[in-house]
Design an enzyme around this catalytic site. Structure first.
Site, short mmCIF file in Angstrom:
data_model
loop_
_atom_site.label_atom_id
_atom_site.label_comp_id
_atom_site.label_asym_id
_atom_site.label_seq_id
_atom_site.Cartn_x
_atom_site.Cartn_y
_atom_site.Cartn_z
N SER A 126 15.94 56.71 -31.09
CA SER A 126 15.89 55.97 -32.35
C SER A 126 17.32 55.57 -32.72
O SER A 126 18.13 56.43 -33.08
CB SER A 126 15.27 56.82 -33.47
OG SER A 126 13.93 57.13 -33.17
N LYS B 196 10.55 51.34 -35.99
CA LYS B 196 10.79 52.78 -36.08
C LYS B 196 11.54 53.12 -37.37
O LYS B 196 11.26 54.15 -38.01
CB LYS B 196 11.60 53.27 -34.86
CG LYS B 196 11.94 54.77 -34.90
CD LYS B 196 10.70 55.65 -34.95
CE LYS B 196 11.00 57.12 -35.15
NZ LYS B 196 11.63 57.74 -33.99
N LYS C 207 20.16 60.71 -39.97
CA LYS C 207 20.71 59.57 -39.22
C LYS C 207 19.80 58.35 -39.34
O LYS C 207 20.26 57.22 -39.57
CB LYS C 207 20.89 59.98 -37.76
CG LYS C 207 21.38 58.89 -36.82
CD LYS C 207 20.22 58.22 -36.05
CE LYS C 207 19.47 59.22 -35.18
NZ LYS C 207 18.38 58.55 -34.40
#
Length: 348
Positions: free
Chosen positions: A152, A227, A295
């Site tokens: 990701s 995502k 993150k």
């Protein structure tokens, strides 16, 4: 061999329309195969039922054998692929070998004979480090190799690296996954794929071995954009679930019963199903670490700002996740956000 029928006889037979390759054509005198169920959308999705599924075995290299990468690699072995893994820690490689895979001494060693390379590493700089340079994937994989990045990362980085891959003769797909550790173990991941449609089709046998819901969502970078949206939804759901459980506990409600009935109504969700009990048990063993969700929320808020999109709830939850990580809980499962809610409520 049966004797051929006279021409007049043939004209009276029902002759089914023949489509497809020689491997899947209908034969006269046999009932037609049941057709797969598919939904017509603007995206390309894997059919949910396929009674004539043909699988092509591949040499697959998996770079990054962490919480997600290792079970994905093991499921590829189980599906019959030849799987070579590389990881910074040897114990993960040894585990893959014990499950029937192979180990590599370097990235270059892992990808030299690969038909498909999967990278599953934490962040954008990690992916760049794995694929770039003289020891990286692009310099050592064969021309025409499929590169599937299941990490990701930032959508803009995914798009730039896809361009670099094409220049090196590599076919790139950004294919981040959702479903956590259990989804990886069960080969039930949701996979959102960006890249060329032809490359997506070529990757089907590999993606089918690790995922359940597999969707082509657009050109390079699109998988990472979807995502990011996924991580926004999950984070907000975890936060409101944590608040609801703290609220229920404050009133002395039977929380097991409460979650059961909530799960059966409009409040039900996969987040409630998978994370509710972890909060009740105060068990935050990582399936997906808070540090990684921190993150990802940074990616969401940055990309939203660039697109001039307001994400007020996302921004608040991003701050709460950041606070939890900064207090030393980054290694916990993201359901550990519950700790922050309890602390803000003055509860243990």
């Amino acid at each position: 061999m049966d004797r051929p029928q006279p021409r007049t006889r043939l004209r009276r037979l029902h002759r089914p329309r023949i489509q497809g390759t020689a491997g899947n054509r209908l034969q006269l005198g046999h009932p037609p195969a049941r057709q797969p169920v598919a939904v017509s959308t603007s995206s390309t999705t894997r059919t949910t039922t396929d009674f004539r599924k043909r699988t092509t075995m591949s040499n697959v290299s998996v770079i990054g054998l962490g919480i997600m990468g290792l079970p994905m690699a093991i499921n590829l072995v189980k599906a019959g692929h030849t799987v070579t893994g590389f990881n910074r820690s040897q114990d993960k490689i040894d585990k893959l070998v014990s499950e029937g895979g192979k180990g590599a001494t370097s990235i270059a060693d892992a990808v030299k004979d690969a038909d498909v390379v999967i990278t599953m590493v934490p962040d954008s700089p990690d992916v760049e480090g794995v694929v770039s340079g003289p020891e990286g994937v692009f310099a050592n994989a064969k021309k025409g190799t499929l590169w599937i990045d299941a990490s990701s990362i930032r959508p803009d980085v995914a798009k730039r690296l896809a361009e670099d891959a094409v220049a090196a003769g590599i076919r790139p797909l950004d294919a981040p996954v959702s479903g956590g550790e259990q989804g990886a173990i069960d080969a039930a991941l949701s996979i959102m794929v960006g890249g060329e449609k032809a490359d997506f089709e070529a990757a089907q046998d590999v993606l089918n071995a690790v995922g359940k819901t597999i969707v082509h969502v657009g050109p390079a970078g699109s998988g990472q954009t979807v995502k990011a949206a996924n991580q926004l939804i999950v984070a907000v759901n975890i936060e409101v679930l944590a608040e609801a459980i703290a609220f229920l506990e404050a009133y002395g409600v039977d929380t097991d019963a409460a979650l059961k009935v909530l799960g059966g109504g409009l409040a039900g969700s996969k987040v409630l199903d998978q994370k509710g009990q972890k909060m009740l048990d105060r068990n935050f063993d990582p399936g997906f670490r808070l540090a990684l969700h921190h993150k990802d929320l940074g990616i969401v808020t940055s990309a939203a700002r660039e697109a001039n999109v307001a994400v007020p709830l996302g921004a608040v939850v991003a701050q709460l996740v950041a606070a939890t990580v900064n207090q030393g809980d980054g290694a916990l499962d993201h359901s550990g956000l519950f700790k922050q809610v309890l602390q803000l409520s003055g509860r243990k």
